[in-house]
Design an enzyme around this catalytic site. Structure first.
Site, PDB file in Angstrom:
ATOM      1  N   THR A 184       1.093 -40.523   6.878  1.00 18.36           N
ATOM      2  CA  THR A 184       1.973 -40.017   6.527  1.00 18.36           C
ATOM      3  C   THR A 184       1.135 -38.605   7.107  1.00 18.36           C
ATOM      4  OG1 THR A 184       1.596 -39.316   4.725  1.00 18.36           O
ATOM      5  CG2 THR A 184       2.937 -40.831   5.003  1.00 18.36           C
ATOM      6  N   GLU A 329       6.775 -44.611   6.283  1.00 15.59           N
ATOM      7  CA  GLU A 329       7.562 -45.808   5.802  1.00 15.59           C
ATOM      8  C   GLU A 329       7.940 -46.149   5.774  1.00 15.59           C
ATOM      9  OE1 GLU A 329       6.927 -42.175   5.350  1.00 15.59           O
ATOM     10  OE2 GLU A 329       5.368 -41.020   3.554  1.00 15.59           O
ATOM     11  N   LYS A 438      18.016 -24.357  -4.904  1.00 17.58           N
ATOM     12  CA  LYS A 438      18.091 -24.055  -6.027  1.00 17.58           C
ATOM     13  C   LYS A 438      18.867 -22.692  -6.582  1.00 17.58           C
ATOM     14  CE  LYS A 438      16.120 -28.241  -7.056  1.00 17.58           C
ATOM     15  NZ  LYS A 438      15.446 -29.317  -7.245  1.00 17.58           N
ATOM     16  N   TRP A 443      22.975 -26.866  -5.689  1.00 18.81           N
ATOM     17  CA  TRP A 443      21.666 -27.227  -4.529  1.00 18.81           C
ATOM     18  C   TRP A 443      22.280 -26.690  -2.870  1.00 18.81           C
ATOM     19  CZ3 TRP A 443      19.771 -32.663  -4.673  1.00 18.81           C
ATOM     20  CH2 TRP A 443      18.959 -32.069  -6.205  1.00 18.81           C
TER      21      TRP A 443
HETATM   22  P1  ADP Z   1       6.164 -36.840   7.245  1.00 19.05           P
HETATM   23  O1  ADP Z   1       7.507 -37.187   6.466  1.00 19.05           O
HETATM   24  O2  ADP Z   1       4.227 -36.592   7.732  1.00 19.05           O
HETATM   25  O3  ADP Z   1       6.407 -35.160   7.442  1.00 19.05           O
HETATM   26  P2  ADP Z   1       7.759 -38.445   9.136  1.00 19.05           P
HETATM   27  O4  ADP Z   1       7.017 -38.295  10.408  1.00 19.05           O
HETATM   28  O5  ADP Z   1       6.920 -39.717   8.249  1.00 19.05           O
HETATM   29  O6  ADP Z   1       6.198 -37.883   8.974  1.00 19.05           O
HETATM   30  O7  ADP Z   1       8.234 -37.461   8.657  1.00 19.05           O
HETATM   31  C1  ADP Z   1       9.362 -38.230   7.945  1.00 19.05           C
HETATM   32  C2  ADP Z   1      10.769 -36.680   7.518  1.00 19.05           C
HETATM   33  O8  ADP Z   1      10.858 -36.471   8.936  1.00 19.05           O
HETATM   34  C3  ADP Z   1      11.804 -37.774   7.258  1.00 19.05           C
HETATM   35  O9  ADP Z   1      12.034 -37.668   5.520  1.00 19.05           O
HETATM   36  C4  ADP Z   1      13.228 -36.635   7.117  1.00 19.05           C
HETATM   37  O10 ADP Z   1      12.384 -35.194   6.090  1.00 19.05           O
HETATM   38  C5  ADP Z   1      12.401 -36.288   8.400  1.00 19.05           C
HETATM   39  N1  ADP Z   1      13.344 -36.610   9.478  1.00 19.05           N
HETATM   40  C6  ADP Z   1      13.282 -37.769  10.139  1.00 19.05           C
HETATM   41  N2  ADP Z   1      14.431 -37.886  10.622  1.00 19.05           N
HETATM   42  C7  ADP Z   1      15.094 -36.548  10.986  1.00 19.05           C
HETATM   43  C8  ADP Z   1      16.813 -36.498  11.013  1.00 19.05           C
HETATM   44  N3  ADP Z   1      17.080 -37.369  12.397  1.00 19.05           N
HETATM   45  N4  ADP Z   1      16.808 -35.305  10.222  1.00 19.05           N
HETATM   46  C9  ADP Z   1      16.794 -34.645   9.572  1.00 19.05           C
HETATM   47  N5  ADP Z   1      15.339 -34.968   9.011  1.00 19.05           N
HETATM   48  C10 ADP Z   1      14.849 -35.675  10.180  1.00 19.05           C
END
Ligand code: ADP
Length: 738
Positions: A184, A329, A438, A443
């Site tokens: 990640t 993940e 918040k 929220w």
């Molecule tokens: P990291 O978690 O390390 O930043 P990832 O590529 O695994 O890298 O990112 C996953 C996160 O990206 C998700 O948990 C979400 O918050 C965000 N994300 C992914 N796709 C979308 C989407 N279509 N819209 C909004 N957020 C997104």
């Protein structure tokens, strides 16, 4: 009793076997890192991948060993990927946009044994070579003619492949063996490794091939702009060979012009990338009046897709957008916003509302929403909750057990996202749990506000963060990076949001910034923005001053160092990653590398506002002072006149007269300060403060002019007294002279 079907372990080498057997002539086209377009086929790549396996075996790699790749999307990277996985080793894709310190941490944590690299990354490898002792061999993606000794001891890829046999037996191991490792990006702490199994990747591939998911087929030409190091190019590196689609690999050139060229020359029908890449492409198309003659569908994910992008693709270029959500993940596809029968029957405008949501889960993904107490929340489309996910290609445990037990009692993983679910099963991300605002116990979704603000025609990028508020705990602050050469006011943006969000969600302030930083995967880096805005105070009238002190006192303590090496026992201590101080750029690092989002590592590096921003903040305060000074003379005249009128000052003597003497002098002083303000605005960038500085200068001129005129009048014989103060009195307080 068990079923009576064949046991056929679901290992990913079978995907390339299948592509070679049944789609052997289908092309793979790469923009090579050296520059030229290189053409090959699944058949060829399969043979060369087997040679790579033999290279690895000869270097002592065995099942379970981690083999890293630091490379762009090319056929070489693809054959290496399958060559590693085919013999049961683990393909660890490294994200080249991480800082050197992060790469060191991750390589040591994974204990990579061999590392394949594009030539682009030799400088950074040279720099960190002594800090990654587990890496026994570095293999450079280059022919013998291009090979350099920049990294001492590095091996030449083409020479090794040439020397090796293409006979190698793949597979034959348990489908639960690890196949890939991806970390990640570390936005929430130490990067954690997600260790995919062959089975999880195989199942993910089958699911993504579905018509409602990626939905690609043998007739498609697929261009994955999303890099293979970003969660397996969203699975496309598996699903394209699985269906026999033509694959177009963009190499390191991911700017609008380069992507457009490939889309057109290779007649691409399907592509996948994060929103910023599409924004660059759309900008390029508009500038060049370009067209998209074959592209039918794009998948957009990684962060929320702005409405303006969906509309532009749909209305200007006839391309349909599938919005998808996922994370490292979840392998990564978790949901996609393809319509169900109810949504498909709606008008295009109504469908758009669903397209902008992150979508519904495919088979093998289960979702639920929970509140902080673990209570299940309804699928009513507006109740926010923690998004939890479960399925056979969702992480069960991080590599080496980092983070401990990460599943709840029902086996769901907490995504760290806050979302709603509606009656159509459509999920909408409203925030990352750490970014949600918040306000007074309720929220506010920062993402929703920034998506709407980003659709303002003058906005290039928009970000919303929660800022301390003495009454409401937090209130939203909108930061806007304007398009080049345009000007805008705060009111324009607030007006634009009116009616599109609940009134109480309206940001308390709008700040125009030169830069909205993006993280290593192209997402807005709110952690860095919060650091930059740590001293910012909302303009909440009388409470603002109190808030200023309280904000500092209550500001969150600095987050722990991201790269605390607690889990590394034998590996050398990685260089500590400073979280508040900008890292000085090493001489050779990734700063010069292009990135898919058009950024360089240097953009991610700065943790404090650039010097010119500090200059502008200083100039803003100075102009406030200059304005105050310019207003003083007029205020004195009016004040003395008013008090005389009211009888508080009974004649022109005493305090009133003294002040009146002072006024013309102050007017002259204000002329000088205002002129300096104009010079300051010219130096710091006229766009932000220029108009203000000129208005103050005009005010100062007018006041001085007035006094000059007044003294002229006084010098006429009719005027009994030659003192400007008394003339002012004649003009403004006739009673006092009577
Ligand atoms: P990291 O978690 O390390 O930043 P990832 O590529 O695994 O890298 O990112 C996953 C996160 O990206 C998700 O948990 C979400 O918050 C965000 N994300 C992914 N796709 C979308 C989407 N279509 N819209 C909004 N957020 C997104």
């Amino acid at each position: 009793m068990q079923g009576r079907m064949q046991d056929w372990p679901l290992t990913v080498d079978r995907i390339l076997d299948h592509a070679a057997s049944w789609h052997g002539d289908r092309e793979i086209v790469s923009r090579s890192v050296e520059g030229p377009i290189v053409r090959t086929t699944y058949g060829e790549v399969h043979k060369r991948a087997k040679r790579v396996s033999n290279v690895l075996k000869a270097l002592g790699v065995v099942q379970g060993d981690r083999v890293a790749t630091l490379a762009w999307n090319t056929a070489r990277h693809l054959e290496t990927w399958y060559g590693i996985m085919g013999i049961g080793a683990v393909c660890h894709t490294l994200n080249p946009r991480l800082f050197a310190e992060q790469l060191v941490y991750i390589i040591n944590h994974a204990e990579d044994k061999v590392l394949f690299t594009d030539m682009t990354f030799l400088p950074i490898l040279n720099q960190i070579r002594s800090q990654i002792p587990t890496v026994k061999h570095i293999i450079v993606f280059a022919g013998t003619d291009r090979m350099t000794d920049e990294v001492p001891g590095a091996l030449c890829y083409e020479a090794l492949v040439e020397e090796s046999s293409e006979n190698c037996v793949w597979g034959g191991f348990d489908e639960n063996m690890p196949a890939g490792l991806c970390y990640t990006s570390g936005t929430t702490g130490n990067p954690k490794g997600v260790l995919y199994s062959h089975r999880s990747n195989f199942l993910h591939t089958l699911v993504t091939m579905g018509a409602d998911v990626l939905g690609i087929g043998a007739c498609d030409t697929v261009l994955p702009v999303v890099p293979m190091f970003h969660a397996n190019a969203w699975g496309v590196a598996f699903s394209a060979p699985a269906v026999g689609a033509k694959l177009v690999m963009p190499g390191q050139k991911l700017d609008g012009a380069s992507i457009h060229e490939l889309l057109e020359t290779e007649q691409v029908t399907f592509s996948a990338a994060v929103p910023t890449v599409w924004q660059m492409l759309l900008n390029h198309l508009r500038e060049t009046k370009g067209t998209l003659s074959t592209l039918k569908r794009v998948v957009i994910g990684g962060s929320a897709v702005p409405e303006a992008i969906v509309r532009a693709f749909r209305d200007e270029y006839g391309v349909s957008v599938t919005h998808a959500w996922g994370m490292t993940e979840t392998s990564p596809l978790g949901t996609q916003a393809t319509p169900n029968h109810i949504i498909a029957a709606m008008s295009a405008e109504d469908q758009l509302k669903y397209q902008l949501k992150q979508g519904r889960p495919p088979l093998a993904i289960d979702l639920k929403l929970e509140d902080d107490d673990g209570k299940l929340l309804p699928r009513d489309g507006h109740t926010f909750g923690k998004l939890m996910v479960k399925g056979p290609f969702v992480v069960g445990e991080y590599f080496r057990g980092d983070g401990g037990d990460i599943l709840d009692k029902d086996g769901f993983f907490d995504t760290g996202d806050v979302a709603t679910l509606d009656s159509n099963g459509f999920m909408q991300i409203t925030d990352r749990s750490k970014d949600v605002i918040k306000s007074g116990g309720e929220w506010i979704s920062s993402i929703e506000i920034e998506n709407i603000a980003a659709g303002h025609p003058k906005a290039d990028l928009a970000a919303v963060i929660g800022v301390f508020h003495p009454k409401w705990d937090e209130r939203p602050l909108l930061l806007v990076k304007l398009k080049a050469g345009v000007e805008a006011t705060k009111e324009e943006f607030l007006k634009f949001l009116e009616g599109k969000i609940a009134k109480w969600w309206t940001p308390d302030d709008v700040v125009f910034v030169d830069d909205i930083p993006l993280g290593a995967t192209g997402k807005i880096d709110k952690k860095l923005i919060r650091q930059r805005m740590a001293d910012y105070v909302l303009p909440t009238g009388a409470a603002a001053a109190a808030a200023a002190t309280v904000t500092k006192a209550l500001a969150a303590p600095p987050e722990p160092r991201i790269y605390a090496p607690e889990s590394l026992v034998e590996a050398p201590a990685p260089v500590a990653f400073p979280d508040l101080e900008p890292t000085p750029a090493p001489e050779t690092d990734l700063a010069s590398l292009p990135s898919p989002e058009g950024l360089t590592a240097a953009d991610f590096r700065s943790a404090s506002p650039p010097a010119h921003q500090a200059k502008r903040a200083w100039l803003g305060s100075y102009l406030n002072f200059a304005l105050g000074l310019a207003l003083v003379p007029a205020s004195i005249i009016l004040g003395v006149a008013a008090f005389t009128q009211l009888g508080v000052i009974s004649n022109v003597r005493g305090l009133g007269l003294n002040l009146l003497h002072l006024a013309p002098l102050m007017a002259q002083a204000s002329l000088v300060t205002a002129a300096l303000g104009v010079i300051g605005a010219l130096v710091a960038g006229f766009r932000r403060h220029g108009m203000r500085a000129l208005l103050i200068l005009a005010l100062a001129f007018a006041t001085v002019g007035f006094f000059a005129w007044a003294s002229q009048v006084l010098s006429r014989p009719a005027a009994a007294v030659v003192q400007p103060a008394e003339v002012r009195l004649d003009l403004t307080a006739p009673q006092a002279n009577r």
